[in-house]
Scaffold this motif. Structure first.
Motif, PDB file in Angstrom:
ATOM      1  N   ASP A  93      49.711  49.763 111.082  1.00 14.40           N
ATOM      2  CA  ASP A  93      50.712  50.786 110.790  1.00 14.40           C
ATOM      3  C   ASP A  93      50.556  51.982 111.725  1.00 14.40           C
ATOM      4  N   VAL A  94      49.331  52.472 111.883  1.00 13.95           N
ATOM      5  CA  VAL A  94      49.084  53.625 112.751  1.00 13.95           C
ATOM      6  C   VAL A  94      49.376  53.291 114.212  1.00 13.95           C
ATOM      7  N   LEU A  95      49.027  52.076 114.628  1.00 11.26           N
ATOM      8  CA  LEU A  95      49.206  51.684 116.030  1.00 11.26           C
ATOM      9  C   LEU A  95      50.607  51.184 116.342  1.00 11.26           C
ATOM     10  N   GLY A  96      51.415  50.939 115.309  1.00 11.03           N
ATOM     11  CA  GLY A  96      52.769  50.440 115.535  1.00 11.03           C
ATOM     12  C   GLY A  96      52.791  48.989 115.973  1.00 11.03           C
ATOM     13  N   THR A  97      51.884  48.201 115.413  1.00 11.45           N
ATOM     14  CA  THR A  97      51.810  46.781 115.738  1.00 11.45           C
ATOM     15  C   THR A  97      51.806  45.993 114.432  1.00 11.45           C
ATOM     16  N   THR A  98      51.483  44.721 114.474  1.00 11.88           N
ATOM     17  CA  THR A  98      51.421  43.914 113.254  1.00 11.88           C
ATOM     18  C   THR A  98      49.966  43.615 112.909  1.00 11.88           C
ATOM     19  N   PRO A  99      49.683  43.376 111.628  1.00 13.22           N
ATOM     20  CA  PRO A  99      48.314  43.037 111.237  1.00 13.22           C
ATOM     21  C   PRO A  99      47.778  41.799 111.957  1.00 13.22           C
ATOM     22  N   ASP A 100      48.673  40.915 112.371  1.00 11.30           N
ATOM     23  CA  ASP A 100      48.242  39.708 113.096  1.00 11.30           C
ATOM     24  C   ASP A 100      47.614  40.049 114.444  1.00 11.30           C
ATOM     25  N   ASP A 101      47.930  41.230 114.985  1.00 11.67           N
ATOM     26  CA  ASP A 101      47.354  41.658 116.265  1.00 11.67           C
ATOM     27  C   ASP A 101      45.959  42.244 116.106  1.00 11.67           C
ATOM     28  N   ILE A 102      45.496  42.399 114.863  1.00  9.24           N
ATOM     29  CA  ILE A 102      44.209  43.015 114.578  1.00  9.24           C
ATOM     30  C   ILE A 102      43.289  41.955 113.980  1.00  9.24           C
ATOM     31  N   SER A 103      42.171  41.680 114.640  1.00  7.02           N
ATOM     32  CA  SER A 103      41.196  40.720 114.116  1.00  7.02           C
ATOM     33  C   SER A 103      39.857  41.423 113.932  1.00  7.02           C
ATOM     34  N   ASP A 104      38.891  40.715 113.359  1.00  8.45           N
ATOM     35  CA  ASP A 104      37.566  41.297 113.165  1.00  8.45           C
ATOM     36  C   ASP A 104      36.928  41.709 114.485  1.00  8.45           C
ATOM     37  N   SER A 105      37.233  40.999 115.544  1.00  2.99           N
ATOM     38  CA  SER A 105      36.609  41.289 116.839  1.00  2.99           C
ATOM     39  C   SER A 105      37.371  42.331 117.655  1.00  2.99           C
ATOM     40  N   THR A 106      38.480  42.834 117.121  1.00  3.96           N
ATOM     41  CA  THR A 106      39.272  43.832 117.838  1.00  3.96           C
ATOM     42  C   THR A 106      38.480  45.120 118.008  1.00  3.96           C
ATOM     43  N   ASP A 107      38.359  45.563 119.245  1.00  2.91           N
ATOM     44  CA  ASP A 107      37.754  46.861 119.574  1.00  2.91           C
ATOM     45  C   ASP A 107      38.924  47.815 119.775  1.00  2.91           C
ATOM     46  N   LEU A 108      39.109  48.735 118.842  1.00  2.00           N
ATOM     47  CA  LEU A 108      40.291  49.586 118.866  1.00  2.00           C
ATOM     48  C   LEU A 108      40.392  50.419 120.132  1.00  2.00           C
ATOM     49  N   GLU A 109      39.287  50.933 120.610  1.00  2.54           N
ATOM     50  CA  GLU A 109      39.326  51.758 121.816  1.00  2.54           C
ATOM     51  C   GLU A 109      39.611  50.902 123.050  1.00  2.54           C
ATOM     52  N   ALA A 110      38.876  49.819 123.209  1.00  2.41           N
ATOM     53  CA  ALA A 110      39.037  48.986 124.406  1.00  2.41           C
ATOM     54  C   ALA A 110      40.341  48.178 124.387  1.00  2.41           C
ATOM     55  N   ASP A 111      40.693  47.630 123.229  1.00  2.00           N
ATOM     56  CA  ASP A 111      41.851  46.737 123.149  1.00  2.00           C
ATOM     57  C   ASP A 111      43.178  47.464 122.960  1.00  2.00           C
ATOM     58  N   HIS A 112      43.141  48.633 122.296  1.00  2.00           N
ATOM     59  CA  HIS A 112      44.395  49.332 121.971  1.00  2.00           C
ATOM     60  C   HIS A 112      44.426  50.778 122.457  1.00  2.00           C
ATOM     61  N   GLY A 113      43.378  51.226 123.113  1.00  2.00           N
ATOM     62  CA  GLY A 113      43.352  52.599 123.637  1.00  2.00           C
ATOM     63  C   GLY A 113      43.401  53.667 122.564  1.00  2.00           C
ATOM     64  N   VAL A 114      42.840  53.379 121.381  1.00  2.00           N
ATOM     65  CA  VAL A 114      42.869  54.330 120.272  1.00  2.00           C
ATOM     66  C   VAL A 114      42.052  55.572 120.637  1.00  2.00           C
ATOM     67  N   ASP A 115      42.648  56.739 120.383  1.00  6.42           N
ATOM     68  CA  ASP A 115      41.938  57.989 120.634  1.00  6.42           C
ATOM     69  C   ASP A 115      41.457  58.578 119.303  1.00  6.42           C
ATOM     70  N   SER A 116      40.778  59.706 119.368  1.00  9.52           N
ATOM     71  CA  SER A 116      40.183  60.283 118.163  1.00  9.52           C
ATOM     72  C   SER A 116      41.238  60.698 117.135  1.00  9.52           C
ATOM     73  N   LEU A 117      42.400  61.151 117.575  1.00  2.00           N
ATOM     74  CA  LEU A 117      43.452  61.533 116.624  1.00  2.00           C
ATOM     75  C   LEU A 117      43.977  60.319 115.862  1.00  2.00           C
ATOM     76  N   GLU A 118      44.166  59.213 116.567  1.00  2.11           N
ATOM     77  CA  GLU A 118      44.620  57.986 115.896  1.00  2.11           C
ATOM     78  C   GLU A 118      43.546  57.486 114.936  1.00  2.11           C
ATOM     79  N   LEU A 119      42.290  57.601 115.350  1.00  4.18           N
ATOM     80  CA  LEU A 119      41.188  57.185 114.494  1.00  4.18           C
ATOM     81  C   LEU A 119      41.144  58.025 113.215  1.00  4.18           C
ATOM     82  N   MET A 120      41.400  59.319 113.350  1.00  8.02           N
ATOM     83  CA  MET A 120      41.442  60.196 112.179  1.00  8.02           C
ATOM     84  C   MET A 120      42.612  59.821 111.266  1.00  8.02           C
TER      85      MET A 120
END
Length: 77
Positions: A11-38
């Protein structure tokens, strides 16, 4: 628990849950920054009824690690 975490992240990233797996690294795979993490942390706190520090989420190596952390927090309540 895992479904809630994946749905919240998606929801926060604007993608689908199917794009998120246990091995997903949010920073490396999706470029998540500290604001998105918050934003992810705030939504998870509301959804799960647990307190999550931004530092805990930043330390999580991947989504699976974050799920394990949240499961521990929920069980300790």
């Amino acid at each position: 628990m895992a479904d809630i975490v994946r749905a919240t992240i998606a929801d926060v990233l604007g993608t689908t849950p199917d794009d998120i797996s246990d091995s997903t690294d949010l920073e490396a795979d999706h470029g998540v920054d500290s604001l998105e993490l918050m934003a992810i942390g705030a939504q998870l706190e509301r959804a799960l009824g647990v307190q999550i520090s931004p530092e805990d989420l930043m330390r999580a190596e991947n989504v699976g690690h974050a799920i394990a952390l949240l499961t521990e927090r929920k069980a300790a309540r």
